[in-house]
Design a protein around this motif. Structure first.
Motif, PDB file in Angstrom:
ATOM      1  N   GLU A 176       0.788  -1.283  -0.055  1.00  0.00           N
ATOM      2  CA  GLU A 176       0.305   0.069  -0.254  1.00  0.00           C
ATOM      3  C   GLU A 176       0.586   0.933  -0.230  1.00  0.00           C
ATOM      4  O   GLU A 176       0.292   2.289  -0.719  1.00  0.00           O
ATOM      5  N   ARG A 234      -6.740   1.642   4.225  1.00  0.00           N
ATOM      6  CA  ARG A 234      -6.737   2.541   3.546  1.00  0.00           C
ATOM      7  C   ARG A 234      -6.756   3.705   3.030  1.00  0.00           C
ATOM      8  O   ARG A 234      -6.447   4.604   2.184  1.00  0.00           O
ATOM      9  N   TRP A 272      -9.214   4.940  -3.103  1.00  0.00           N
ATOM     10  CA  TRP A 272      -9.065   3.774  -3.800  1.00  0.00           C
ATOM     11  C   TRP A 272     -10.701   3.107  -4.270  1.00  0.00           C
ATOM     12  O   TRP A 272     -11.724   3.117  -3.827  1.00  0.00           O
TER      13      TRP A 272
END
Length: 168
Positions: free
Chosen positions: A20, A54, A58
């Motif tokens: 990530e 996240r 995304w």
């Protein structure tokens, strides 16, 4: 920039987090292709933790089986994180699919990235020999798949205790 980075390591080695970080260093949009299926509460919690970590920005695509189709449907030059191959392999094993054919299809599409692609997988062959046939088969199939993906990857990183070690 077309490249394939393969990130492999043991459980809780920091594979996903590092992938990530690498991806978010690139311009948006970022696509996360998830292979997990939430069969129980514990897995639902893991999926939720990954999603919350996240944050925004995304696009998440769920592909527990048709990973090749999900990859092929992406626009060119898209930054992609695929997490993870061993869950995808498990899904196919439990469904009694033709693993050799599925792994070949996946290897062929990953060999030709159309953008910066990051693929996460578990290293499962460094522990003890499993005590049952299904677990031994999984270990062997995962090892074979990991070797195929590492062979076509531009970069291979081994995660150890949160640290990336460049293998290739």
């Amino acid at each position: 920039m077309e490249s394939l980075t393969f990130i492999i390591g043991g459980a809780r080695s920091g594979k996903s987090r590092h992938a990530e970080e690498l991806l978010t260093a690139l311009p948006r949009p970022w696509t996360y292709i998830a292979t997990a299926e939430a069969y129980d509460d514990e897995m639902r919690e893991r999926i939720a933790m990954h999603r919350s970590r996240r944050g925004e920005g995304w696009l998440t695509v769920d592909a527990p089986f048709d990973l090749v189709g999900a990859i092929e449907a992406l626009p060119a030059e898209r930054s992609v994180l695929i997490d993870c191959l061993t869950l995808w392999l498990t899904n196919h094993m439990l469904a009694n699919h033709d693993l050799e054919a599925e792994c070949l299809r996946l290897t062929e599409v990953l060999a030709h990235p159309r953008g910066p692609w990051f693929v996460v997988s578990n290293e499962v062959g460094q522990g003890i020999v499993p005590d049952n046939a299904l677990a031994r088969r999984f270990r062997d199939e995962a090892g074979r798949l990991n070797q195929k993906i590492a062979a076509v990857a531009d970069t291979v990183l081994l995660m150890v205790a949160g640290l990336p070690l460049k293998v290739k």
